[in-house]
Design an enzyme around this catalytic site. Structure first.
Site, PDB file in Angstrom:
ATOM      1  NE  ARG A   1      63.675  65.405  -2.782  1.00 29.32           N
ATOM      2  CZ  ARG A   1      63.818  66.322  -3.791  1.00 29.32           C
ATOM      3  NH1 ARG A   1      63.905  65.966  -4.872  1.00 29.32           N
ATOM      4  NH2 ARG A   1      64.019  67.390  -3.621  1.00 29.32           N
TER       5      ARG A   1
ATOM      6  CE  LYS B   1      58.480  69.792  -3.613  1.00 27.60           C
ATOM      7  NZ  LYS B   1      59.239  70.573  -2.721  1.00 27.60           N
TER       8      LYS B   1
ATOM      9  NE  ARG C   1      67.810  64.339  -1.788  1.00 28.22           N
ATOM     10  CZ  ARG C   1      67.557  64.794  -2.901  1.00 28.22           C
ATOM     11  NH1 ARG C   1      67.767  64.386  -4.195  1.00 28.22           N
ATOM     12  NH2 ARG C   1      67.045  66.260  -2.892  1.00 28.22           N
TER      13      ARG C   1
END
Length: 291
Positions: free
Chosen positions: A144, A168, A240
């Site tokens: 990303r 994350k 992507r």
């Protein structure tokens, strides 16, 4: 205090919902209440049939399936709260049929368009070398844009040909093809030391020597799209999607692609299989003499 205000207070103080969630629920409920007033129905007394009628009304007004589905979710939460507080025995929104949200297939570039885009940055100055390295890395890894601009120099292992990407609080290792390794090597060795300000750890920096921003990269990729004359609307996410679809079309398995993309659920990755199948069908229909 009326029901909507009391529900708002519950969301804010007891459920600790975010301001955006509270605003969205209250907006949906207020609109539903206006509809009920025209229909002569009290908010506390609405049944499943009335809610389904409201969904149909929203659809007739041109609202998207996603908007209608979100509105129904708001009503389910509201009437669930009413049941929990003893105001109703049942939740009428639970029986309402939700509209199926059609998931749009992501837009990708052809192999030729990717090659054309990657060829746009001219490696004749610092900006050209940097931009070429960024585009090559993005297509090589499918990360990303937020992950791209978060990369530090230490996250790239050029000798082994891979990057370490963090998202994350999870780390994933993604390999690099030789062309990407060379582009990044040229930038890191010959350009970045002259650009980056002292103490800056970011792999990619702007012309002021500080970490590249999302907006800065967005402008860069849009500029090269225009320069290349590519009609497909290109965003950082387009590369992507293209990365995943091209890997799948060339024999990669979904689990490996899922791991490289950092998807927690493989259902998010499976959409690329639909995309590849659709592309094959389009090719068949255009090329087969009896199609």
């Amino acid at each position: 205090m009326d029901l909507i205000e009391e529900f708002k207070s519950y969301l804010t103080t007891e459920k600790k919902s975010s301001a955006n969630t509270v605003s969205s629920y209250v907006r949906d409920l207020t609109q539903f209440n206006r509809y009920l007033q025209v229909e002569g129905v009290d908010l506390a007394d609405a049944d499943t049939e009335v809610i389904e009628g409201y969904d149909s009304w929203l659809t007739g007004k041109g609202k998207s399936a996603a908007t209608v589905t979100r509105s129904l979710a708001s009503l389910k939460c509201f009437y669930g709260w009413m049941v929990s507080t003893g105001r109703r025995e049942t939740n009428p929104a639970l029986g309402a049929k939700s509209i199926k949200v059609e998931r749009k297939l992501p837009q990708i570039l052809t192999n030729q368009e990717v090659e054309l885009l990657l060829a746009q940055p001219q490696c004749v100055d610092q900006k050209g070398y940097r931009d070429h390295a960024m585009l090559e890395l993005l297509y090589a890894t499918g990360i990303r844009v937020s992950e791209l601009i978060s990369l530090d120099v230490e996250h790239v292992n050029l000798a082994a040909g891979f990057i370490r990407c963090f998202s994350k609080n999870k780390e994933r290792i993604i390999p690099l093809y030789p062309g990407a390794v060379k582009a990044i090597s040229d930038y890191v060795r010959n350009v970045r030391p002259q650009l980056a300000v002292e103490g800056e750890h970011a792999l990619f920096v702007n012309m002021n020597g500080e970490r590249m921003s999302r907006q800065g990269f967005w402008k860069i990729i849009k500029g090269y799209q225009e320069k290349a004359g590519i009609k497909t609307d290109i965003t950082p996410h387009t590369l992507r999607h293209s990365f995943a679809a091209h890997l799948l079309a060339n024999g990669a398995d979904l689990r490996s692609i899922q791991e490289m993309l950092g998807h927690s659920d493989i259902s998010s990755t499976q959409i690329y299989a639909q995309l590849v199948n659709q592309k094959l069908k389009d090719v068949y229909n255009k090329a087969h003499p009896k199609a």
